[in-house]
Design a protein around this motif. Sequence first.
Motif, PDB file in Angstrom:
ATOM      1  N   TYR A 178      11.734   8.033  -8.092  1.00 28.28           N
ATOM      2  CA  TYR A 178      12.279   6.794  -8.644  1.00 28.28           C
ATOM      3  C   TYR A 178      11.172   5.762  -8.849  1.00 28.28           C
ATOM      4  O   TYR A 178      11.102   5.112  -9.896  1.00 28.28           O
ATOM      5  CB  TYR A 178      13.347   6.221  -7.714  1.00 28.28           C
ATOM      6  N   VAL A 179      10.296   5.603  -7.849  1.00 30.64           N
ATOM      7  CA  VAL A 179       9.231   4.606  -7.958  1.00 30.64           C
ATOM      8  C   VAL A 179       8.300   4.942  -9.118  1.00 30.64           C
ATOM      9  O   VAL A 179       7.956   4.080  -9.939  1.00 30.64           O
ATOM     10  CB  VAL A 179       8.451   4.523  -6.631  1.00 30.64           C
ATOM     11  N   ARG A 180       7.892   6.210  -9.200  1.00 30.25           N
ATOM     12  CA  ARG A 180       7.006   6.595 -10.297  1.00 30.25           C
ATOM     13  C   ARG A 180       7.714   6.475 -11.646  1.00 30.25           C
ATOM     14  O   ARG A 180       7.128   6.000 -12.629  1.00 30.25           O
ATOM     15  CB  ARG A 180       6.513   8.026 -10.081  1.00 30.25           C
ATOM     16  N   GLY A 181       8.987   6.883 -11.692  1.00 28.93           N
ATOM     17  CA  GLY A 181       9.722   6.761 -12.946  1.00 28.93           C
ATOM     18  C   GLY A 181       9.907   5.323 -13.382  1.00 28.93           C
ATOM     19  O   GLY A 181       9.775   4.998 -14.575  1.00 28.93           O
ATOM     20  N   LYS A 182      10.184   4.438 -12.421  1.00 24.55           N
ATOM     21  CA  LYS A 182      10.369   3.027 -12.759  1.00 24.55           C
ATOM     22  C   LYS A 182       9.054   2.405 -13.231  1.00 24.55           C
ATOM     23  O   LYS A 182       9.046   1.591 -14.174  1.00 24.55           O
ATOM     24  CB  LYS A 182      10.917   2.280 -11.552  1.00 24.55           C
ATOM     25  N   ALA A 183       7.931   2.777 -12.607  1.00 28.65           N
ATOM     26  CA  ALA A 183       6.638   2.271 -13.056  1.00 28.65           C
ATOM     27  C   ALA A 183       6.327   2.748 -14.472  1.00 28.65           C
ATOM     28  O   ALA A 183       5.832   1.981 -15.313  1.00 28.65           O
ATOM     29  CB  ALA A 183       5.532   2.718 -12.089  1.00 28.65           C
ATOM     30  N   ILE A 184       6.615   4.023 -14.764  1.00 26.03           N
ATOM     31  CA  ILE A 184       6.391   4.546 -16.114  1.00 26.03           C
ATOM     32  C   ILE A 184       7.290   3.833 -17.115  1.00 26.03           C
ATOM     33  O   ILE A 184       6.871   3.484 -18.234  1.00 26.03           O
ATOM     34  CB  ILE A 184       6.637   6.068 -16.137  1.00 26.03           C
ATOM     35  N   GLU A 185       8.534   3.575 -16.722  1.00 28.23           N
ATOM     36  CA  GLU A 185       9.454   2.869 -17.615  1.00 28.23           C
ATOM     37  C   GLU A 185       8.959   1.466 -17.920  1.00 28.23           C
ATOM     38  O   GLU A 185       9.004   1.008 -19.067  1.00 28.23           O
ATOM     39  CB  GLU A 185      10.848   2.812 -16.986  1.00 28.23           C
ATOM     40  N   ILE A 186       8.464   0.758 -16.900  1.00 28.45           N
ATOM     41  CA  ILE A 186       7.934  -0.592 -17.116  1.00 28.45           C
ATOM     42  C   ILE A 186       6.763  -0.561 -18.084  1.00 28.45           C
ATOM     43  O   ILE A 186       6.673  -1.381 -19.017  1.00 28.45           O
ATOM     44  CB  ILE A 186       7.511  -1.216 -15.767  1.00 28.45           C
ATOM     45  N   LEU A 187       5.844   0.396 -17.900  1.00 25.04           N
ATOM     46  CA  LEU A 187       4.678   0.489 -18.777  1.00 25.04           C
ATOM     47  C   LEU A 187       5.086   0.819 -20.213  1.00 25.04           C
ATOM     48  O   LEU A 187       4.587   0.200 -21.170  1.00 25.04           O
ATOM     49  CB  LEU A 187       3.711   1.549 -18.244  1.00 25.04           C
ATOM     50  N   ILE A 188       5.985   1.783 -20.386  1.00 22.56           N
ATOM     51  CA  ILE A 188       6.377   2.185 -21.737  1.00 22.56           C
ATOM     52  C   ILE A 188       7.127   1.061 -22.446  1.00 22.56           C
ATOM     53  O   ILE A 188       6.823   0.716 -23.608  1.00 22.56           O
ATOM     54  CB  ILE A 188       7.228   3.468 -21.681  1.00 22.56           C
ATOM     55  N   VAL A 189       8.107   0.467 -21.775  1.00 22.40           N
ATOM     56  CA  VAL A 189       8.890  -0.603 -22.402  1.00 22.40           C
ATOM     57  C   VAL A 189       8.014  -1.823 -22.683  1.00 22.40           C
ATOM     58  O   VAL A 189       8.094  -2.434 -23.758  1.00 22.40           O
ATOM     59  CB  VAL A 189      10.089  -0.973 -21.508  1.00 22.40           C
ATOM     60  N   GLY A 224       0.811  -1.208   0.000  1.00 22.56           N
ATOM     61  CA  GLY A 224       0.000   0.000   0.000  1.00 22.56           C
ATOM     62  C   GLY A 224       0.849   1.264   0.000  1.00 22.56           C
ATOM     63  O   GLY A 224       0.536   2.234  -0.700  1.00 22.56           O
ATOM     64  N   ILE A 225       1.928   1.251   0.775  1.00 22.71           N
ATOM     65  CA  ILE A 225       2.831   2.410   0.805  1.00 22.71           C
ATOM     66  C   ILE A 225       3.483   2.618  -0.557  1.00 22.71           C
ATOM     67  O   ILE A 225       3.587   3.751  -1.064  1.00 22.71           O
ATOM     68  CB  ILE A 225       3.895   2.223   1.900  1.00 22.71           C
ATOM     69  N   ILE A 226       3.908   1.520  -1.196  1.00 23.91           N
ATOM     70  CA  ILE A 226       4.549   1.625  -2.506  1.00 23.91           C
ATOM     71  C   ILE A 226       3.573   2.188  -3.541  1.00 23.91           C
ATOM     72  O   ILE A 226       3.911   3.098  -4.311  1.00 23.91           O
ATOM     73  CB  ILE A 226       5.076   0.249  -2.940  1.00 23.91           C
ATOM     74  N   ILE A 227       2.353   1.655  -3.567  1.00 23.91           N
ATOM     75  CA  ILE A 227       1.378   2.139  -4.542  1.00 23.91           C
ATOM     76  C   ILE A 227       0.969   3.574  -4.225  1.00 23.91           C
ATOM     77  O   ILE A 227       0.725   4.380  -5.139  1.00 23.91           O
ATOM     78  CB  ILE A 227       0.150   1.208  -4.560  1.00 23.91           C
ATOM     79  N   ALA A 228       0.925   3.930  -2.939  1.00 27.08           N
ATOM     80  CA  ALA A 228       0.625   5.320  -2.578  1.00 27.08           C
ATOM     81  C   ALA A 228       1.712   6.260  -3.103  1.00 27.08           C
ATOM     82  O   ALA A 228       1.417   7.370  -3.561  1.00 27.08           O
ATOM     83  CB  ALA A 228       0.488   5.449  -1.060  1.00 27.08           C
ATOM     84  N   VAL A 280      -4.207   2.152   0.456  1.00 24.14           N
ATOM     85  CA  VAL A 280      -3.717   3.229  -0.402  1.00 24.14           C
ATOM     86  C   VAL A 280      -4.582   4.472  -0.244  1.00 24.14           C
ATOM     87  O   VAL A 280      -4.071   5.604  -0.173  1.00 24.14           O
ATOM     88  CB  VAL A 280      -3.692   2.763  -1.875  1.00 24.14           C
ATOM     89  N   PHE A 281      -5.896   4.287  -0.168  1.00 27.41           N
ATOM     90  CA  PHE A 281      -6.800   5.430  -0.021  1.00 27.41           C
ATOM     91  C   PHE A 281      -6.488   6.214   1.253  1.00 27.41           C
ATOM     92  O   PHE A 281      -6.380   7.450   1.226  1.00 27.41           O
ATOM     93  CB  PHE A 281      -8.252   4.942   0.001  1.00 27.41           C
ATOM     94  N   GLY A 317       1.789  11.337  -7.099  1.00 25.31           N
ATOM     95  CA  GLY A 317       1.990  12.310  -8.157  1.00 25.31           C
ATOM     96  C   GLY A 317       0.689  12.735  -8.816  1.00 25.31           C
ATOM     97  O   GLY A 317       0.523  13.906  -9.192  1.00 25.31           O
ATOM     98  N   VAL A 318      -0.252  11.803  -8.964  1.00 21.46           N
ATOM     99  CA  VAL A 318      -1.557  12.141  -9.540  1.00 21.46           C
ATOM    100  C   VAL A 318      -2.307  13.094  -8.614  1.00 21.46           C
ATOM    101  O   VAL A 318      -2.932  14.068  -9.070  1.00 21.46           O
ATOM    102  CB  VAL A 318      -2.378  10.858  -9.797  1.00 21.46           C
ATOM    103  N   VAL A 319      -2.261  12.826  -7.299  1.00 22.36           N
ATOM    104  CA  VAL A 319      -2.926  13.712  -6.340  1.00 22.36           C
ATOM    105  C   VAL A 319      -2.328  15.113  -6.406  1.00 22.36           C
ATOM    106  O   VAL A 319      -3.062  16.123  -6.427  1.00 22.36           O
ATOM    107  CB  VAL A 319      -2.808  13.123  -4.917  1.00 22.36           C
ATOM    108  N   VAL A 320      -1.014  15.199  -6.443  1.00 25.91           N
ATOM    109  CA  VAL A 320      -0.352  16.509  -6.496  1.00 25.91           C
ATOM    110  C   VAL A 320      -0.734  17.250  -7.767  1.00 25.91           C
ATOM    111  O   VAL A 320      -1.023  18.466  -7.746  1.00 25.91           O
ATOM    112  CB  VAL A 320       1.175  16.329  -6.394  1.00 25.91           C
TER     113      VAL A 320
END
Length: 365
Positions: A212-223, A45-49, A173-174, A54-57
């Motif tokens: 880093y976490v958000r960037g790595k998730a975006i990288e996984i999705l794009i690749v 939950g902490i990782i997904i939060a 997460v909520f 970034g979406v909340v911000v």
Amino acid sequence: MLKIFRSWIDRYFSDEEAVLLVVLIAASLVVLLTMGMVLAPMIAGIIIAFLMQGVVVRLREWGAPHWLAVTLTFILLVAMLASILLILLPVIWQQSARFLAEMPRMLGEWQEILLLLPENYPKLVTHAQVEDLMSATTAELGRLGQGLVSFSVSSLPMLVAVLVYFVLVPILVFFFLKDSTLIVNWVAGFLPHKRPVMSKIWHEMNQQIANYVRGKAIEILIVGAASYVVFALLGVNYAVLLAIAVGLSVVIPYIGAAVVTLPVAMIGFFQWGWSSEFFYLMLAYGVIQALDGNVLVPLLFSEAVNLHPVAIIMAVLVFGGLWGFWGVFFAIPLATLVKAILYAWPIGVHEANMASSGGDTAEQD
């Protein structure tokens, strides 16, 4: 010897905050090693939060109140989980079943190719060596089949655990998104009011790990998405499975890309042999890896702390051995955290005070 040890203690642990930092690190390690499985939903939950913060911000920057930003982000998370559960997992299951059904045929073709080696290179490879290799491969596949059977028999508790994760983790997460400030302030209330070293480490790592976490998730999705498009256009079998493997390979720097090359090459070879389609596949796969390493990674992690490749590989081995997938995923930020702690560690406070007082005395003289 005692004098050397006392000098070392005075140098690195003369500050009270240093002792407190050691206690906190040791307590955190003990909790993670002994209760990691129990706390796994909270850690997830902490990782997904971190991922969704970034979406909340961004929504708050657009003028949305906090409660609306959190609600919309939670709805987006639920939609993503529903898509994974209802769309992606059935496709993965179907392609996995097809792959396991074709394994005997692939094994037979592989055996025919290996039997040609003693004929072409009798001085390097013998029939006995090929037979030993095939026997070992068959034994490993047999053990894998037994493991799959035992997994299917005992999969009901795991399915229940997965369902619990799909229900419990979004709720956590909520609340992490909704009350993040309150939770951080509550934890900080147990720490000393004057904590310059811990504050420095926290401010340095908080934003960095989140990015880093958000960037790595975006990288996984794009690749992963780019790999699926390329594999589907080329007509590669098991395009979804291979795309997921290529996407997840970016989690492990240097090693992941090298490891995932083998299944991509094997699937292409067993499908087309030494044909132009096979070389087109490997060329496209090489282009994806080159664009990921030379374009995507610098764009997503331009502000990341530079670490030596040896330090990254050691972090992957150590943290992956301790915490499995999540240890591998967080190997770089954890290594960065260790580096930040080492650089911020209060060293030689008494020596600095003595030097300062000595300088003052010299000025007075």
